[in-house]
Design a protein around this motif. Structure first.
Motif, PDB file in Angstrom:
ATOM      1  N   MET A 111     -77.601 -40.545  14.051  1.00 41.95           N
ATOM      2  CA  MET A 111     -77.414 -39.508  15.060  1.00 41.95           C
ATOM      3  C   MET A 111     -75.955 -39.045  15.063  1.00 41.95           C
ATOM      4  O   MET A 111     -75.041 -39.867  14.997  1.00 41.95           O
ATOM      5  N   LYS A 112     -75.753 -37.748  15.161  1.00 43.28           N
ATOM      6  CA  LYS A 112     -74.393 -37.223  15.167  1.00 43.28           C
ATOM      7  C   LYS A 112     -73.746 -37.461  16.525  1.00 43.28           C
ATOM      8  O   LYS A 112     -74.422 -37.584  17.557  1.00 43.28           O
ATOM      9  N   THR A 113     -72.424 -37.520  16.504  1.00 41.76           N
ATOM     10  CA  THR A 113     -71.664 -37.739  17.734  1.00 41.76           C
ATOM     11  C   THR A 113     -71.179 -36.410  18.276  1.00 41.76           C
ATOM     12  O   THR A 113     -70.592 -35.605  17.539  1.00 41.76           O
ATOM     13  N   GLU A 114     -71.432 -36.176  19.542  1.00 42.45           N
ATOM     14  CA  GLU A 114     -70.992 -34.957  20.204  1.00 42.45           C
ATOM     15  C   GLU A 114     -70.276 -35.324  21.503  1.00 42.45           C
ATOM     16  O   GLU A 114     -70.419 -36.436  22.018  1.00 42.45           O
ATOM     17  N   VAL A 115     -69.511 -34.363  22.023  1.00 36.48           N
ATOM     18  CA  VAL A 115     -68.806 -34.555  23.284  1.00 36.48           C
ATOM     19  C   VAL A 115     -69.251 -33.463  24.246  1.00 36.48           C
ATOM     20  O   VAL A 115     -69.209 -32.278  23.915  1.00 36.48           O
ATOM     21  N   VAL A 116     -69.712 -33.875  25.430  1.00 40.45           N
ATOM     22  CA  VAL A 116     -70.067 -32.923  26.481  1.00 40.45           C
ATOM     23  C   VAL A 116     -69.023 -33.030  27.590  1.00 40.45           C
ATOM     24  O   VAL A 116     -68.350 -34.051  27.751  1.00 40.45           O
ATOM     25  N   PHE A 117     -68.887 -31.945  28.347  1.00 39.20           N
ATOM     26  CA  PHE A 117     -67.876 -31.879  29.394  1.00 39.20           C
ATOM     27  C   PHE A 117     -68.549 -31.659  30.744  1.00 39.20           C
ATOM     28  O   PHE A 117     -69.439 -30.813  30.884  1.00 39.20           O
ATOM     29  N   LEU A 118     -68.121 -32.427  31.731  1.00 33.57           N
ATOM     30  CA  LEU A 118     -68.668 -32.368  33.079  1.00 33.57           C
ATOM     31  C   LEU A 118     -67.557 -31.979  34.050  1.00 33.57           C
ATOM     32  O   LEU A 118     -66.419 -32.434  33.915  1.00 33.57           O
ATOM     33  N   LYS A 119     -67.889 -31.157  35.023  1.00 34.08           N
ATOM     34  CA  LYS A 119     -66.938 -30.749  36.046  1.00 34.08           C
ATOM     35  C   LYS A 119     -67.322 -31.382  37.366  1.00 34.08           C
ATOM     36  O   LYS A 119     -68.367 -31.052  37.946  1.00 34.08           O
ATOM     37  N   PRO A 120     -66.512 -32.320  37.904  1.00 35.57           N
ATOM     38  CA  PRO A 120     -66.845 -32.904  39.209  1.00 35.57           C
ATOM     39  C   PRO A 120     -66.756 -31.845  40.309  1.00 35.57           C
ATOM     40  O   PRO A 120     -65.782 -31.096  40.383  1.00 35.57           O
ATOM     41  N   LEU A 121     -67.769 -31.799  41.147  1.00 34.98           N
ATOM     42  CA  LEU A 121     -67.843 -30.799  42.210  1.00 34.98           C
ATOM     43  C   LEU A 121     -67.653 -31.404  43.597  1.00 34.98           C
ATOM     44  O   LEU A 121     -67.613 -30.662  44.588  1.00 34.98           O
ATOM     45  N   ALA A 122     -67.549 -32.728  43.661  1.00 38.66           N
ATOM     46  CA  ALA A 122     -67.459 -33.414  44.954  1.00 38.66           C
ATOM     47  C   ALA A 122     -66.800 -34.772  44.721  1.00 38.66           C
ATOM     48  O   ALA A 122     -66.648 -35.215  43.576  1.00 38.66           O
ATOM     49  N   PRO A 123     -66.411 -35.453  45.788  1.00 36.29           N
ATOM     50  CA  PRO A 123     -65.915 -36.832  45.633  1.00 36.29           C
ATOM     51  C   PRO A 123     -67.002 -37.736  45.067  1.00 36.29           C
ATOM     52  O   PRO A 123     -68.197 -37.459  45.193  1.00 36.29           O
ATOM     53  N   PHE A 124     -66.567 -38.839  44.438  1.00 34.93           N
ATOM     54  CA  PHE A 124     -67.504 -39.824  43.897  1.00 34.93           C
ATOM     55  C   PHE A 124     -67.335 -41.150  44.635  1.00 34.93           C
ATOM     56  O   PHE A 124     -66.228 -41.536  45.018  1.00 34.93           O
ATOM     57  N   HIS A 125     -68.467 -41.834  44.827  1.00 35.87           N
ATOM     58  CA  HIS A 125     -68.472 -43.162  45.428  1.00 35.87           C
ATOM     59  C   HIS A 125     -69.266 -44.073  44.497  1.00 35.87           C
ATOM     60  O   HIS A 125     -70.491 -44.161  44.594  1.00 35.87           O
ATOM     61  N   LEU A 126     -68.546 -44.721  43.573  1.00 36.94           N
ATOM     62  CA  LEU A 126     -69.177 -45.538  42.538  1.00 36.94           C
ATOM     63  C   LEU A 126     -68.922 -47.013  42.840  1.00 36.94           C
ATOM     64  O   LEU A 126     -68.052 -47.659  42.272  1.00 36.94           O
ATOM     65  N   GLN A 127     -69.711 -47.545  43.751  1.00 32.33           N
ATOM     66  CA  GLN A 127     -69.529 -48.914  44.214  1.00 32.33           C
ATOM     67  C   GLN A 127     -69.918 -49.910  43.133  1.00 32.33           C
ATOM     68  O   GLN A 127     -70.938 -49.756  42.460  1.00 32.33           O
ATOM     69  N   THR A 128     -69.104 -50.954  42.961  1.00 28.84           N
ATOM     70  CA  THR A 128     -69.417 -52.009  41.999  1.00 28.84           C
ATOM     71  C   THR A 128     -69.532 -53.383  42.648  1.00 28.84           C
ATOM     72  O   THR A 128     -69.895 -54.346  41.988  1.00 28.84           O
ATOM     73  N   GLY A 129     -69.210 -53.498  43.916  1.00 30.40           N
ATOM     74  CA  GLY A 129     -69.333 -54.793  44.582  1.00 30.40           C
ATOM     75  C   GLY A 129     -68.290 -54.955  45.656  1.00 30.40           C
ATOM     76  O   GLY A 129     -67.525 -54.043  45.970  1.00 30.40           O
ATOM     77  N   GLY A 130     -68.249 -56.142  46.225  1.00 23.12           N
ATOM     78  CA  GLY A 130     -67.263 -56.446  47.251  1.00 23.12           C
ATOM     79  C   GLY A 130     -67.871 -56.458  48.642  1.00 23.12           C
ATOM     80  O   GLY A 130     -68.827 -55.753  48.924  1.00 23.12           O
ATOM     81  N   LEU A 131     -67.310 -57.265  49.497  1.00 25.40           N
ATOM     82  CA  LEU A 131     -67.742 -57.368  50.887  1.00 25.40           C
ATOM     83  C   LEU A 131     -66.549 -57.052  51.783  1.00 25.40           C
ATOM     84  O   LEU A 131     -65.452 -57.552  51.563  1.00 25.40           O
ATOM     85  N   GLY A 132     -66.763 -56.252  52.793  1.00 27.95           N
ATOM     86  CA  GLY A 132     -65.676 -55.852  53.666  1.00 27.95           C
ATOM     87  C   GLY A 132     -64.853 -54.749  53.037  1.00 27.95           C
ATOM     88  O   GLY A 132     -64.829 -53.632  53.514  1.00 27.95           O
ATOM     89  N   HIS A 133     -64.153 -55.064  51.948  1.00 29.31           N
ATOM     90  CA  HIS A 133     -63.418 -54.086  51.156  1.00 29.31           C
ATOM     91  C   HIS A 133     -64.070 -54.030  49.776  1.00 29.31           C
ATOM     92  O   HIS A 133     -63.940 -54.954  48.985  1.00 29.31           O
ATOM     93  N   GLU A 134     -64.763 -52.952  49.489  1.00 23.81           N
ATOM     94  CA  GLU A 134     -65.532 -52.881  48.252  1.00 23.81           C
ATOM     95  C   GLU A 134     -64.653 -52.544  47.059  1.00 23.81           C
ATOM     96  O   GLU A 134     -63.546 -52.017  47.195  1.00 23.81           O
ATOM     97  N   SER A 135     -65.157 -52.845  45.864  1.00 28.56           N
ATOM     98  CA  SER A 135     -64.530 -52.407  44.621  1.00 28.56           C
ATOM     99  C   SER A 135     -65.335 -51.245  44.060  1.00 28.56           C
ATOM    100  O   SER A 135     -66.550 -51.176  44.237  1.00 28.56           O
TER     101      SER A 135
END
Length: 336
Positions: A1-25
């Protein structure tokens, strides 16, 4: 498969939680396993099945990396600074070099072909090629309208105990991106599934990625431009740079770990739309340089992170499907 690059434009804030209690990471930029899981969910929802699921998926993706637009309107694609780049501490200020998170595509290609000796690393923090508070190293000086790639803002919520009605504060983080910042993502997609993949990626941008999508977070648009990218080498490749999230599964012995340079990350999180947590997976993070000793990129895994038939799940919380994490990585060859 060929390698391509796509571009994304963020339109809003992101909340990408990965863990943590009280104070999340949180993750700042969307990572490959997060996006892959969201795309697979949409694929199942729209079509009922995903070809090759779970280990022979028709696509492979990298994590998202920033693209900054300079004052002249030129896009500057950034890559994570490779792990293991060595410097001469008698000539280069260590604190300055340590603070660099990103290098532009010109320096990245020089490093990929020849190593750190070809990168022209600055000696101190006064070098004009350092941008965004020293976080970005450029091949040449440029002007930007923003002084930050992103800004993180903490917010506080209160949860109530259903039995005692006691209140507990919970702090979470929103990531706001500069207007001049885009995301780039490397993709490899089987040709017959390309239109489906791109359609689902646009749908994901409309519905949002990460937490708090119902209040407008995590939305992005997919730009029409797609770049084909070929990372060539002039000899057998045995050193590979990872641009995704990687876990070797049972094929640990295929990698020369002593000769490799890598960082370990613990990937965990919640199952979307439920109160269930995914089992954590120990993975190799982006920008790792892995040595295989053979002519072939490292082979990753897609481990199950939630068994829907587990007796440990209460019937009221049970979901109808197992959950997996895409830890195949995304590798490009180097000539180091």
């Amino acid at each position: 498969m060929k390698t391509e690059v796509v571009f994304l434009k963020p339109l809003a804030p992101f909340h990408l939680q990965t863990g943590g209690l009280g104070h999340e990471s949180t993750d700042i930029f969307p990572r490959a396993d997060t996006i892959s899981s969201a795309l697979i969910y949409l694929w199942f929802r729209q079509f009922g099945e995903v070809p090759g699921f779970p280990e022979e998926l028709p696509f492979r993706i990298s994590s998202c990396f920033p693209v900054v637009v300079d004052a002249d309107g030129n896009r500057v694609q950034l890559y994570p600074k490779p792990i293991g780049v060595s410097i001469d501490p008698s000539k280069v200020e260590h604190k300055m070099f340590k603070s660099i998170d990103w290098i532009d595509e010109v320096l990245f290609e020089k490093w990929r072909r020849g190593g750190s000796d070809y990168m022209d690393i600055p000696e101190d923090a006064n070098d004009k090629r350092l941008a965004f508070g020293g976080k970005v190293l450029l091949a040449e000086q440029r002007s930007f309208t923003a002084d930050k790639l992103y800004d993180q803002q903490a917010r506080t919520r209160v949860t109530l105990d259903r039995v005692t009605s006691a209140s507990v504060p919970f702090h979470y983080v929103q990531t706001h991106f500069s207007n001049s910042v885009l995301f780039s993502m490397h993709i490899q997609v089987e040709e017959k599934w390309k239109d489906t993949f791109m359609g689902l990626l646009r749908l994901l941008g409309d519905e949002g990625l990460g937490a708090d999508r119902t209040v407008g977070m995590g939305h992005f648009s997919v730009l029409p431009e797609v770049l084909e990218r070929e990372y060539t080498v002039n000899r057998k490749a045995d050193k590979w740079l990872n641009l995704g999230v990687f876990n070797p599964g049972l094929k640990v012995a295929a990698i020369n770990w002593e000769a490799s340079a890598y960082a370990i990350v613990n990937r965990s999180g919640w199952v979307s739309g439920s109160s269930l947590r995914r089992s954590p997976v120990v993975a190799i993070a982006e920008s790792a340089l892995l040595v295989t000793g053979t002519d072939g990129s490292p082979v990753g895994s897609v481990p199950m992170v939630l068994d829907s038939s587990s007796e440990l799940i209460p019937e009221s919380d049970r979901i109808a499907h197992d959950v997996y994490r895409d830890c195949r990585g995304f590798f490009i060859p180097t000539m180091l």
